[in-house]
Design a protein around this motif. Structure first.
Motif, PDB file in Angstrom:
ATOM      1  N   VAL A 150       1.343  -1.255  -0.181  1.00 55.10           N
ATOM      2  CA  VAL A 150      -0.232  -0.093   0.072  1.00 55.10           C
ATOM      3  C   VAL A 150       0.837   1.123  -0.282  1.00 55.10           C
ATOM      4  CG1 VAL A 150      -2.055   1.490   1.206  1.00 55.10           C
ATOM      5  CG2 VAL A 150      -1.992  -1.152   1.263  1.00 55.10           C
ATOM      6  N   MET A 151       0.616   2.323  -0.781  1.00 54.60           N
ATOM      7  CA  MET A 151       1.548   3.426  -1.109  1.00 54.60           C
ATOM      8  C   MET A 151       0.410   4.782  -0.965  1.00 54.60           C
ATOM      9  SD  MET A 151       3.378   2.138  -4.565  1.00 54.60           S
ATOM     10  CE  MET A 151       5.222   3.795  -4.168  1.00 54.60           C
ATOM     11  N   ILE A 152       1.129   5.198  -0.232  1.00 50.66           N
ATOM     12  CA  ILE A 152       0.367   6.756   0.380  1.00 50.66           C
ATOM     13  C   ILE A 152       1.094   7.956  -1.118  1.00 50.66           C
ATOM     14  CG2 ILE A 152      -0.139   8.800   1.245  1.00 50.66           C
ATOM     15  CD1 ILE A 152      -0.526   7.248   3.774  1.00 50.66           C
ATOM     16  N   ILE A 153       0.735   8.776  -1.628  1.00 48.20           N
ATOM     17  CA  ILE A 153       1.280   9.022  -2.892  1.00 48.20           C
ATOM     18  C   ILE A 153       0.845  10.220  -2.783  1.00 48.20           C
ATOM     19  CG2 ILE A 153       1.330   9.308  -5.177  1.00 48.20           C
ATOM     20  CD1 ILE A 153       0.788   6.689  -5.659  1.00 48.20           C
ATOM     21  N   SER A 154       1.923  11.451  -2.923  1.00 49.29           N
ATOM     22  CA  SER A 154       1.551  13.033  -3.179  1.00 49.29           C
ATOM     23  C   SER A 154       2.358  13.589  -4.138  1.00 49.29           C
ATOM     24  CB  SER A 154       1.805  13.815  -1.541  1.00 49.29           C
ATOM     25  OG  SER A 154       3.356  13.693  -1.578  1.00 49.29           O
ATOM     26  N   CYS A 155       1.566  14.341  -5.011  1.00 42.31           N
ATOM     27  CA  CYS A 155       2.027  15.187  -6.224  1.00 42.31           C
ATOM     28  C   CYS A 155       1.356  16.575  -6.314  1.00 42.31           C
ATOM     29  CB  CYS A 155       2.034  14.419  -7.386  1.00 42.31           C
ATOM     30  SG  CYS A 155       0.106  14.386  -7.743  1.00 42.31           S
ATOM     31  N   ASP A 156       2.734  17.640  -6.737  1.00 43.61           N
ATOM     32  CA  ASP A 156       2.048  19.144  -6.885  1.00 43.61           C
ATOM     33  C   ASP A 156       0.590  19.478  -8.197  1.00 43.61           C
ATOM     34  OD1 ASP A 156       3.385  20.797  -4.920  1.00 43.61           O
ATOM     35  OD2 ASP A 156       5.296  20.440  -5.933  1.00 43.61           O
ATOM     36  N   ASN A 157       1.038  18.529  -9.286  1.00 43.85           N
ATOM     37  CA  ASN A 157      -0.049  18.482 -10.404  1.00 43.85           C
ATOM     38  C   ASN A 157      -0.730  16.909 -10.535  1.00 43.85           C
ATOM     39  OD1 ASN A 157      -0.937  18.350 -12.894  1.00 43.85           O
ATOM     40  ND2 ASN A 157       0.142  20.139 -13.016  1.00 43.85           N
ATOM     41  N   GLU A 158      -1.633  17.075 -10.073  1.00 42.82           N
ATOM     42  CA  GLU A 158      -2.803  15.353 -10.852  1.00 42.82           C
ATOM     43  C   GLU A 158      -2.796  15.019 -11.548  1.00 42.82           C
ATOM     44  OE1 GLU A 158      -7.665  14.067 -10.037  1.00 42.82           O
ATOM     45  OE2 GLU A 158      -6.929  16.145  -9.319  1.00 42.82           O
ATOM     46  N   LYS A 159      -2.933  16.430 -12.441  1.00 39.26           N
ATOM     47  CA  LYS A 159      -2.866  15.341 -14.026  1.00 39.26           C
ATOM     48  C   LYS A 159      -2.065  15.144 -14.873  1.00 39.26           C
ATOM     49  CE  LYS A 159      -7.277  19.205 -15.684  1.00 39.26           C
ATOM     50  NZ  LYS A 159      -7.344  19.688 -15.950  1.00 39.26           N
ATOM     51  N   HIS A 160      -0.492  15.652 -14.339  1.00 43.21           N
ATOM     52  CA  HIS A 160       0.204  15.245 -14.453  1.00 43.21           C
ATOM     53  C   HIS A 160       0.915  13.751 -13.676  1.00 43.21           C
ATOM     54  CE1 HIS A 160       5.513  14.705 -14.239  1.00 43.21           C
ATOM     55  NE2 HIS A 160       5.066  15.935 -15.653  1.00 43.21           N
ATOM     56  N   PHE A 161       0.051  13.503 -12.633  1.00 39.10           N
ATOM     57  CA  PHE A 161       0.798  12.313 -12.239  1.00 39.10           C
ATOM     58  C   PHE A 161       0.471  11.281 -13.195  1.00 39.10           C
ATOM     59  CE2 PHE A 161      -0.827   8.934  -9.010  1.00 39.10           C
ATOM     60  CZ  PHE A 161      -0.590   8.852  -8.585  1.00 39.10           C
ATOM     61  N   LEU A 162      -0.844  11.618 -13.303  1.00 40.04           N
ATOM     62  CA  LEU A 162      -2.191  10.568 -14.055  1.00 40.04           C
ATOM     63  C   LEU A 162      -1.536  10.183 -14.849  1.00 40.04           C
ATOM     64  CD1 LEU A 162      -5.863  11.866 -12.552  1.00 40.04           C
ATOM     65  CD2 LEU A 162      -3.789   9.865 -11.376  1.00 40.04           C
ATOM     66  N   LYS A 163      -1.442  11.172 -16.042  1.00 39.99           N
ATOM     67  CA  LYS A 163      -0.753  11.226 -16.881  1.00 39.99           C
ATOM     68  C   LYS A 163       1.023  10.226 -17.236  1.00 39.99           C
ATOM     69  CE  LYS A 163       0.251  13.510 -21.535  1.00 39.99           C
ATOM     70  NZ  LYS A 163       0.486  14.693 -21.823  1.00 39.99           N
ATOM     71  N   ASN A 164       2.095  11.016 -16.927  1.00 43.81           N
ATOM     72  CA  ASN A 164       3.605  10.677 -16.569  1.00 43.81           C
ATOM     73  C   ASN A 164       3.427   9.446 -15.736  1.00 43.81           C
ATOM     74  OD1 ASN A 164       4.047  12.877 -18.846  1.00 43.81           O
ATOM     75  ND2 ASN A 164       3.362  13.463 -18.032  1.00 43.81           N
ATOM     76  N   GLU A 165       3.312   9.533 -14.627  1.00 41.72           N
ATOM     77  CA  GLU A 165       4.038   8.326 -13.463  1.00 41.72           C
ATOM     78  C   GLU A 165       3.380   7.077 -13.943  1.00 41.72           C
ATOM     79  OE1 GLU A 165       5.609   9.595  -9.734  1.00 41.72           O
ATOM     80  OE2 GLU A 165       5.423  11.549  -9.785  1.00 41.72           O
ATOM     81  N   ILE A 166       1.819   7.551 -13.589  1.00 45.24           N
ATOM     82  CA  ILE A 166       1.021   6.330 -14.109  1.00 45.24           C
ATOM     83  C   ILE A 166       1.228   5.225 -15.397  1.00 45.24           C
ATOM     84  CG2 ILE A 166      -1.253   5.632 -14.732  1.00 45.24           C
ATOM     85  CD1 ILE A 166      -1.081   6.163 -11.641  1.00 45.24           C
ATOM     86  N   THR A 167       2.154   6.020 -16.382  1.00 49.81           N
ATOM     87  CA  THR A 167       2.128   4.665 -17.622  1.00 49.81           C
ATOM     88  C   THR A 167       3.735   4.321 -16.954  1.00 49.81           C
ATOM     89  OG1 THR A 167       1.539   7.020 -18.946  1.00 49.81           O
ATOM     90  CG2 THR A 167       2.689   5.321 -20.221  1.00 49.81           C
ATOM     91  N   SER A 168       4.274   4.675 -16.439  1.00 53.10           N
ATOM     92  CA  SER A 168       5.918   4.018 -16.396  1.00 53.10           C
ATOM     93  C   SER A 168       5.431   2.514 -15.236  1.00 53.10           C
ATOM     94  CB  SER A 168       6.355   4.244 -15.679  1.00 53.10           C
ATOM     95  OG  SER A 168       6.460   5.333 -15.020  1.00 53.10           O
ATOM     96  N   LEU A 169       4.472   3.470 -13.876  1.00 53.59           N
ATOM     97  CA  LEU A 169       3.673   2.206 -13.637  1.00 53.59           C
ATOM     98  C   LEU A 169       2.893   0.759 -14.320  1.00 53.59           C
ATOM     99  CD1 LEU A 169       3.441   1.739 -10.377  1.00 53.59           C
ATOM    100  CD2 LEU A 169       1.720   2.981 -10.548  1.00 53.59           C
ATOM    101  N   LYS A 170       2.095   1.554 -14.328  1.00 58.54           N
ATOM    102  CA  LYS A 170       1.095  -0.112 -16.031  1.00 58.54           C
ATOM    103  C   LYS A 170       2.237  -0.545 -16.167  1.00 58.54           C
ATOM    104  CE  LYS A 170      -2.989   2.413 -16.864  1.00 58.54           C
ATOM    105  NZ  LYS A 170      -3.220   3.666 -17.690  1.00 58.54           N
ATOM    106  N   GLU A 171       4.223  -0.337 -17.204  1.00 60.57           N
ATOM    107  CA  GLU A 171       4.731  -1.346 -17.845  1.00 60.57           C
ATOM    108  C   GLU A 171       5.037  -1.830 -16.350  1.00 60.57           C
ATOM    109  OE1 GLU A 171       6.805   1.521 -19.623  1.00 60.57           O
ATOM    110  OE2 GLU A 171       5.494   2.011 -20.955  1.00 60.57           O
ATOM    111  N   PHE A 172       6.062  -1.675 -14.953  1.00 53.07           N
ATOM    112  CA  PHE A 172       6.341  -2.226 -14.072  1.00 53.07           C
ATOM    113  C   PHE A 172       5.452  -2.976 -13.759  1.00 53.07           C
ATOM    114  CE2 PHE A 172       7.902  -3.278  -9.883  1.00 53.07           C
ATOM    115  CZ  PHE A 172       8.997  -3.614 -10.017  1.00 53.07           C
ATOM    116  N   LEU A 173       4.172  -2.728 -13.963  1.00 54.28           N
ATOM    117  CA  LEU A 173       2.965  -3.872 -13.321  1.00 54.28           C
ATOM    118  C   LEU A 173       2.809  -5.340 -13.989  1.00 54.28           C
ATOM    119  CD1 LEU A 173      -0.073  -1.774 -11.696  1.00 54.28           C
ATOM    120  CD2 LEU A 173       1.769  -2.413  -9.576  1.00 54.28           C
ATOM    121  N   LYS A 174       2.853  -4.572 -15.450  1.00 60.20           N
ATOM    122  CA  LYS A 174       2.528  -5.885 -15.910  1.00 60.20           C
ATOM    123  C   LYS A 174       3.751  -6.856 -16.128  1.00 60.20           C
ATOM    124  CE  LYS A 174       0.691  -6.136 -20.624  1.00 60.20           C
ATOM    125  NZ  LYS A 174       0.593  -5.311 -22.518  1.00 60.20           N
ATOM    126  N   SER A 175       5.056  -6.317 -16.365  1.00 59.33           N
ATOM    127  CA  SER A 175       5.998  -6.936 -16.642  1.00 59.33           C
ATOM    128  C   SER A 175       6.014  -7.716 -15.270  1.00 59.33           C
ATOM    129  CB  SER A 175       7.321  -5.990 -16.156  1.00 59.33           C
ATOM    130  OG  SER A 175       7.444  -5.740 -15.495  1.00 59.33           O
TER     131      SER A 175
END
Length: 419
Positions: free
Chosen positions: A244-269
């Motif tokens: 379980v992770m608590i995540i914080s960011c300044d820009n919600e849209k930037h987080f959902l667009k950029n960091e989530i993309t790399s996270l998806k790849e890591f989860l899939k692999s």
């Protein structure tokens, strides 16, 4: 581990050592050992972890004339002011460095203390503070406290308190947030200051299913660290057999667009799945949004296992339908007019149901609906009129439209195909 100590009368030494060993062997738990310790010492004591959270305290615990003690009793923590005082006066450092318990007095506390370190593999994981409230200390109390510290060390090695622990100070605090034990903004602020933690304005809870994780390939600790590396400004714990992770960011849209993309790849692999909560702004709301992430994970895996990351925002309506299902047949919550339209399509080999769903999903945009269905705009107008006739509803009624949208989601949740 040897529980025997010198300089205690042999009878008492043997009696207490045997009773503590018996409690440990019977797996009586931390509470029973604390009760035994109270009998041994004849004074109240508390056990705090390295984040200064109280993990055990004797009963009766309230001391009306010692405010420092009562801070722990009332909030489960020492205040930032008290903590700062003890740091500046080297008490925290002394507890860690001393191999044996020692007497301590200061102007901040009314009663003298015995302070002792509880260690596992020579690493401090907690400390004990005995308060001379009920009787004055004797020299033998130091050795009794040492005996108790060793028993507590053995117990905590079996206890979930150190399960998966990396010795990070934030873990106990994070678990308290997940369990809803911290609901006061002031307490949260105090804990953040003591732990020197900083979170940005926008918060998310991400929960990762590790049921397919293979410990033969890498350690769970390593995997948890990797998730923290993948997402900036995050804190991760292993909790309830999930990461379980608590995540914080300044820009919600930037987080959902950029960091989530790399996270998806890591989860899939790594053959893992995760659910993420809606954005929120206060740490006292962590537990609520943790449940959101769990529901997103559960519903996402049920409905669309081809994906690996499920946002609660996308599955909130399914969560609603899931909650409705506990009251009986979920299909009964469907609008009867929609069921009537489905039956009409089946009897007449038409596709008005899909036309209606397309119309709702396009926010009643006739041109967009027609383009999606690859039909002429006038044909779409005709179908809308026909649908209203068959269903006997007004599609300009926003309440009706909402209920119909919900009904489609119920059918999707139940995996009932449209005609």
């Amino acid at each position: 581990m040897d529980l025997n100590n010198a300089n205690i009368p042999v009878i008492d030494q043997t009696k207490y050592a045997l009773r503590l060993l018996e409690l440990l062997a019977q797996e009586s738990g931390l509470e029973q050992i604390v009760e035994m310790g109270y009998e041994m010492l004849g004074n109240p004591f508390s056990i705090n972890d390295m984040s200064n959270k109280c993990i055990a305290i004797t009963s009766p615990a309230q001391l009306n004339d010692d405010p420092v003690w009562n801070e722990v009793v009332t909030s489960g923590y020492t205040s930032f002011t008290s903590w700062s005082f003890y740091v500046s006066n080297k008490l925290v450092e002394l507890v860690d460095k001393n191999e044996s318990p020692f007497f301590w007095t200061d102007t901040y506390s009314k009663y003298p203390r015995i302070m002792g370190s509880i260690k596992i593999s020579n690493k401090q994981i907690a400390c004990i503070a005995v308060c001379a409230h009920e009787r004055p200390f004797q020299e033998s109390d130091l050795e009794l406290t040492s005996l108790l510290c060793k028993a507590l060390s053995i117990e905590l090695q079996k206890n979930e308190f150190i399960h998966y622990s990396r010795g990070l100070l934030h873990e106990g605090f994070t678990e308290d947030l997940l369990e809803g034990k911290v609901t006061d903004e002031k307490v949260v602020s105090e804990r953040l200051r003591i732990l020197n933690l900083k979170f940005k304005r926008n918060l998310f809870v991400l929960t990762i299913d590790i049921s397919n994780f293979s410990s033969s390939q890498t350690s769970l600790t390593f995997m948890r660290n990797e998730f923290e590396k993948k997402i900036n400004n995050s804190k991760a714990v292993v909790y309830a057999e999930k990461i379980v992770m608590i995540i914080s960011c300044d820009n919600e849209k930037h987080f959902l667009k950029n960091e989530i993309t790399s996270l998806k790849e890591f989860l899939k692999s790594n053959n893992m799945y995760a659910g993420i909560s809606r954005c929120f702004y206060s740490l006292v709301e962590v537990q609520h949004h943790y449940f959101q992430s769990l529901n997103a994970l559960k519903l996402g895996m049920h409905i669309n296992k081809e994906a690996v990351l499920f946002s609660y925002e996308d599955y909130a309506i399914y969560h609603f339908t899931d909650q409705c299902s506990s009251g009986g047949d979920l299909k009964e919550n469907c609008h009867p007019a929609l069921l009537r339209l489905i039956e009409y399509d089946r009897q007449n080999n038409t596709n008005y149901t899909r036309s209606l769903y397309t119309y709702i999903l396009s926010s009643k945009n006739v041109t967009e609906s027609a383009s999606t269905l690859n039909i002429h705009r006038n044909t779409m107008f005709y179908r809308i009129g026909k649908i209203e006739d068959v269903m006997n509803v007004d599609l300009n009624n926003s309440n009706i439209l909402l209920l119909l949208h919900l009904s489609f989601k119920i059918l999707e949740f139940l995996k009932i195909p449209l005609p």
